[in-house]
Design a protein around this motif. Structure first.
Motif, mmCIF file in Angstrom:
data_model
loop_
_atom_site.group_PDB
_atom_site.id
_atom_site.type_symbol
_atom_site.label_atom_id
_atom_site.label_comp_id
_atom_site.label_asym_id
_atom_site.label_seq_id
_atom_site.Cartn_x
_atom_site.Cartn_y
_atom_site.Cartn_z
ATOM 1 N N ARG A 28 -3.532 5.716 -1.018
ATOM 2 C CA ARG A 28 -2.167 6.041 -1.416
ATOM 3 C C ARG A 28 -1.228 6.107 -0.209
ATOM 4 N NH1 ARG A 28 0.721 10.598 -1.661
ATOM 5 N NH2 ARG A 28 -1.081 11.835 -0.975
ATOM 6 N N ARG A 65 2.072 3.916 0.488
ATOM 7 C CA ARG A 65 3.370 4.507 0.751
ATOM 8 C C ARG A 65 3.928 4.047 2.101
ATOM 9 N NH1 ARG A 65 4.149 10.815 -0.308
ATOM 10 N NH2 ARG A 65 3.876 9.944 -2.422
ATOM 11 N N GLN A 73 7.425 2.466 1.334
ATOM 12 C CA GLN A 73 8.562 3.325 1.632
ATOM 13 C C GLN A 73 8.868 3.292 3.126
ATOM 14 O OE1 GLN A 73 7.744 7.235 0.156
ATOM 15 N NE2 GLN A 73 7.696 6.607 -2.008
ATOM 16 N N GLY A 127 7.669 6.681 5.160
ATOM 17 C CA GLY A 127 6.630 5.749 5.624
ATOM 18 C C GLY A 127 6.031 6.183 6.961
ATOM 19 N N ALA A 160 3.607 9.070 6.390
ATOM 20 C CA ALA A 160 2.310 8.599 5.901
ATOM 21 C C ALA A 160 1.489 7.998 7.040
ATOM 22 C CB ALA A 160 2.537 7.577 4.791
ATOM 23 N N GLU A 168 5.909 15.882 3.029
ATOM 24 C CA GLU A 168 5.869 14.685 2.176
ATOM 25 C C GLU A 168 6.280 15.008 0.745
ATOM 26 O OE1 GLU A 168 2.578 11.266 0.835
ATOM 27 O OE2 GLU A 168 1.988 13.025 1.998
#
Length: 262
Positions: A48, A52, A56, A61, A64, A116
């Motif tokens: 995931r 992301r 994103q 981003g 992540a 997040e």
């Protein structure tokens, strides 16, 4: 009566052993299931985060990406320490330091997860430099510890390999060191068996004369080399000489009287 008590005691012991084995099996299965579930959750969460990171751009981003970097560095260092600790007892201090670093990493992971999930993007952009710096410091420490452990393990492996190569070279040299056994030549002495054949001759060149054999006239050496050979002495049964000798007197030079034939 005693036999009954003994049988009851054996039955109780068997039941206790069965219960203990069942509990151990259940706990082992539970640990296996928990490990599998944890790995599955980690895999899903990392997938995931990668999605992301690509989907994103911007602060979300980058957040992540920081989480992925932190998780990957800590997991790789933990695996390196766990693999090298059983063979190297001096890594106990490194394990303690890594546990302290893991506590800071878990706190940072929790902070990143809260940022997040937070709806305020402006606050995320304001706190992003601080969390980036903390992530870089933790990942750098974890990477340094992992690299040191790997270099130490490789050094020990190289030293062990060098010692093994020296031992193999010594063993190979010992295996190549042999002495060829030459076959013995047959002896021709009087006591050797089988005896030499009757028609066989001794070596002519360089052979020594046997004991008791007289050298021939042409092979004399030393003071006897220039002396003439002595005349052979007459044997007892030899025929007397008939020619007169120089030392005989005139009356002795007459012919001998014939033997009496009577």
């Amino acid at each position: 009566m005693e036999a009954i008590w003994i049988l009851l005691l054996l039955f109780v012991l068997i039941m206790l052993a069965g219960v203990y084995a069942a509990v151990r099996a259940v706990r082992a299965a539970k640990r296996g299931i928990d490990r599998t579930v944890h790995q599955a959750r980690r895999t899903v969460e990392e997938t995931r985060l990668r999605a992301r990171q690509l989907a994103q751009p911007g602060a979300a981003g980058e957040l992540a990406q920081l989480r992925l970097s932190l998780r990957g560095s800590m997991r790789a260092t933990s695996q390196a320490l766990q693999a090298a600790a059983p063979q190297d007892q001096s890594l106990s201090e490194s394990l303690v330091l890594f546990q302290r670093l893991s506590a800071h990493a878990q706190d940072l992971e929790a902070d990143l997860k809260r940022l997040e999930q937070g709806p305020d993007k402006s606050r995320l952009a304001a706190l992003l430099p601080d969390v980036r710096q903390r992530t870089e410091r933790i990942t750098h420490s974890a990477d340094s510890l992992r690299w040191a452990v790997q270099e130490r393990t490789q050094r020990f492996a190289h030293d062990d390999l060098d010692a093994l190569n020296r031992e193999i070279e010594m063993e190979a040299g010992a295996l190549r060191h042999w002495t060829a056994v030459e076959p013995e030549e047959p002896r021709t002495d009087a006591g050797s068996w089988p005896p030499p054949e009757a028609g066989s001759r001794p070596e002519a060149a360089g052979s020594r004369p046997e004991a008791g054999s007289r050298p021939e006239a042409g092979t004399r050496s030393g003071p006897e080399a220039g002396r003439e050979p002595e005349p052979p002495r007459p044997s007892l049964g030899a025929r007397p000489q008939t020619e007169p000798q120089a030392w005989q007197k005139p009356w002795q030079q007459q012919s001998r009287r014939p033997e009496n034939t009577a």
